[in-house]
Design an enzyme around this catalytic site. Sequence first.
Site, PDB file in Angstrom:
ATOM      1  N   ASN A   9      13.045   4.061  -0.925  1.00  0.00           N
ATOM      2  CA  ASN A   9      12.145   3.357  -0.004  1.00  0.00           C
ATOM      3  C   ASN A   9      11.361   2.352  -0.837  1.00  0.00           C
ATOM      4  O   ASN A   9      10.480   2.736  -1.596  1.00  0.00           O
ATOM      5  CB  ASN A   9      11.206   4.369   0.676  1.00  0.00           C
ATOM      6  N   TRP A  10      11.733   1.095  -0.692  1.00  0.00           N
ATOM      7  CA  TRP A  10      11.117   0.052  -1.537  1.00  0.00           C
ATOM      8  C   TRP A  10       9.688  -0.267  -1.108  1.00  0.00           C
ATOM      9  O   TRP A  10       8.963  -0.932  -1.821  1.00  0.00           O
ATOM     10  CB  TRP A  10      11.941  -1.229  -1.491  1.00  0.00           C
ATOM     11  N   LYS A  11       9.297   0.151   0.090  1.00  0.00           N
ATOM     12  CA  LYS A  11       7.969  -0.188   0.621  1.00  0.00           C
ATOM     13  C   LYS A  11       7.759  -1.711   0.559  1.00  0.00           C
ATOM     14  O   LYS A  11       8.717  -2.456   0.758  1.00  0.00           O
ATOM     15  CB  LYS A  11       6.888   0.603  -0.110  1.00  0.00           C
ATOM     16  N   HIS A  95       6.828   7.289   8.612  1.00  0.00           N
ATOM     17  CA  HIS A  95       6.350   7.438   7.235  1.00  0.00           C
ATOM     18  C   HIS A  95       4.829   7.614   7.263  1.00  0.00           C
ATOM     19  O   HIS A  95       4.146   7.007   8.093  1.00  0.00           O
ATOM     20  CB  HIS A  95       6.732   6.219   6.394  1.00  0.00           C
ATOM     21  N   GLU A  97       2.583   6.411   5.569  1.00  0.00           N
ATOM     22  CA  GLU A  97       1.830   5.144   5.459  1.00  0.00           C
ATOM     23  C   GLU A  97       1.776   4.419   6.807  1.00  0.00           C
ATOM     24  O   GLU A  97       0.798   3.736   7.103  1.00  0.00           O
ATOM     25  CB  GLU A  97       2.461   4.274   4.356  1.00  0.00           C
ATOM     26  N   GLU A 167       7.718  14.807   3.189  1.00  0.00           N
ATOM     27  CA  GLU A 167       6.965  14.096   2.161  1.00  0.00           C
ATOM     28  C   GLU A 167       5.487  14.516   2.221  1.00  0.00           C
ATOM     29  O   GLU A 167       4.715  13.964   3.023  1.00  0.00           O
ATOM     30  CB  GLU A 167       7.049  12.586   2.378  1.00  0.00           C
ATOM     31  N   GLY A 173       3.296   8.785  -4.461  1.00  0.00           N
ATOM     32  CA  GLY A 173       2.717   7.771  -5.343  1.00  0.00           C
ATOM     33  C   GLY A 173       1.648   8.296  -6.285  1.00  0.00           C
ATOM     34  O   GLY A 173       0.909   7.526  -6.895  1.00  0.00           O
ATOM     35  N   SER A 212       6.883  11.402  -5.411  1.00  0.00           N
ATOM     36  CA  SER A 212       6.926  11.362  -6.879  1.00  0.00           C
ATOM     37  C   SER A 212       8.203  11.961  -7.465  1.00  0.00           C
ATOM     38  O   SER A 212       8.179  12.596  -8.516  1.00  0.00           O
ATOM     39  CB  SER A 212       5.690  12.050  -7.469  1.00  0.00           C
ATOM     40  N   GLY A 233      10.293   6.632  -3.654  1.00  0.00           N
ATOM     41  CA  GLY A 233       9.535   5.384  -3.616  1.00  0.00           C
ATOM     42  C   GLY A 233       9.620   4.660  -4.949  1.00  0.00           C
ATOM     43  O   GLY A 233      10.615   4.015  -5.270  1.00  0.00           O
ATOM     44  N   GLY A 234       8.581   4.781  -5.757  1.00  0.00           N
ATOM     45  CA  GLY A 234       8.450   4.031  -7.008  1.00  0.00           C
ATOM     46  C   GLY A 234       9.696   4.045  -7.883  1.00  0.00           C
ATOM     47  O   GLY A 234      10.131   2.992  -8.378  1.00  0.00           O
TER      48      GLY A 234
HETATM   49  P1  13P Z   1       6.902   7.871  -4.410  1.00  0.00           P
HETATM   50  O1  13P Z   1       8.279   8.313  -4.838  1.00  0.00           O
HETATM   51  O2  13P Z   1       6.486   6.584  -5.022  1.00  0.00           O
HETATM   52  O3  13P Z   1       5.903   8.984  -4.586  1.00  0.00           O
HETATM   53  O4  13P Z   1       6.983   7.577  -2.835  1.00  0.00           O
HETATM   54  C1  13P Z   1       7.534   8.532  -1.995  1.00  0.00           C
HETATM   55  C2  13P Z   1       7.688   7.942  -0.643  1.00  0.00           C
HETATM   56  O5  13P Z   1       6.724   7.709   0.062  1.00  0.00           O
HETATM   57  C3  13P Z   1       9.050   7.622  -0.190  1.00  0.00           C
HETATM   58  O6  13P Z   1       9.065   7.326   1.164  1.00  0.00           O
END
Ligand code: 13P
Length: 249
Positions: A9-11, A95, A97, A167, A173, A212, A233-234
């Site tokens: 997930n590149w956000k 999600h 967010e 999640e 994050g 993470s 994510g990251g």
């Molecule tokens: P991180 O891997 O950066 O913690 O993000 C997880 C996430 O929200 C994937 O949708």
Amino acid sequence: MRTPLVMGNWKLNGTKESVEALVKGLVEPANAASSVQVAVCAPVIFLGQVEQLTAGSKLAYGAQDADIHTSGAFTGENSPVMLKEFGCTYSLVGHSERREYHNESDEVVAGKFKAIQEYGLVPVLCIGESLEQNEAGETQAVVERQLKAVVDLCGIDAFNNAVIAYEPIWAIGTGKSATAEQAQAVHAGIRQWLAAQSADVAAKVQILYGGSVKAATAKELFSQPDIDGGLVGGASLIVDEFAGIIAAA
Ligand code: 13P
């Protein structure tokens, strides 16, 4: 036996240049992973570019959100029909967010889930509790409430063609992943809740862990019986890290 799925997930990240480098770097590891499904969820503005760069490869892709509507006066939105036209296989939905910064309720998320599925995409339903809820021992109740909203609207069989991503918000994050044991316990609880309605659906549905995930921690997480891959994510923005997570699966 469920096929593992590793999804990035590149956000809100990327440039034309970084997207080109990242996708080119991921095509090879995705093609090589014969028994693992690999996908990336890109910002919609890059979907056309991702479509071209992934042509003929095993690397699937999707969006990070979709609107309930298919067209009309809804400024700023993207419909599942548009996402389908750009070759998306998946769309994330719900999600944390989106739930937090865009006030998406369980009912809105369920409506989006329905629309995404109706127009031929696979919804990836994100669920998970806050730190406060976790510390109050409410994790199972929170994920059940989030799942129930979708089951009430779409029925349990909707999960025959959907993915669940657990999640925990406190792990997103923060660099502080849930332990494999913690995540497994919640995943097992999710599967049990589904199984009470359909043993068949519960046995088949992929439940991903997100929060993470790194190459170094992926193997232990993915070796748990109810963890079927990750939503990353990251670490999905770095070719070597994401390739390491694919290899772990
Ligand atoms: P991180 O891997 O950066 O913690 O993000 C997880 C996430 O929200 C994937 O949708």
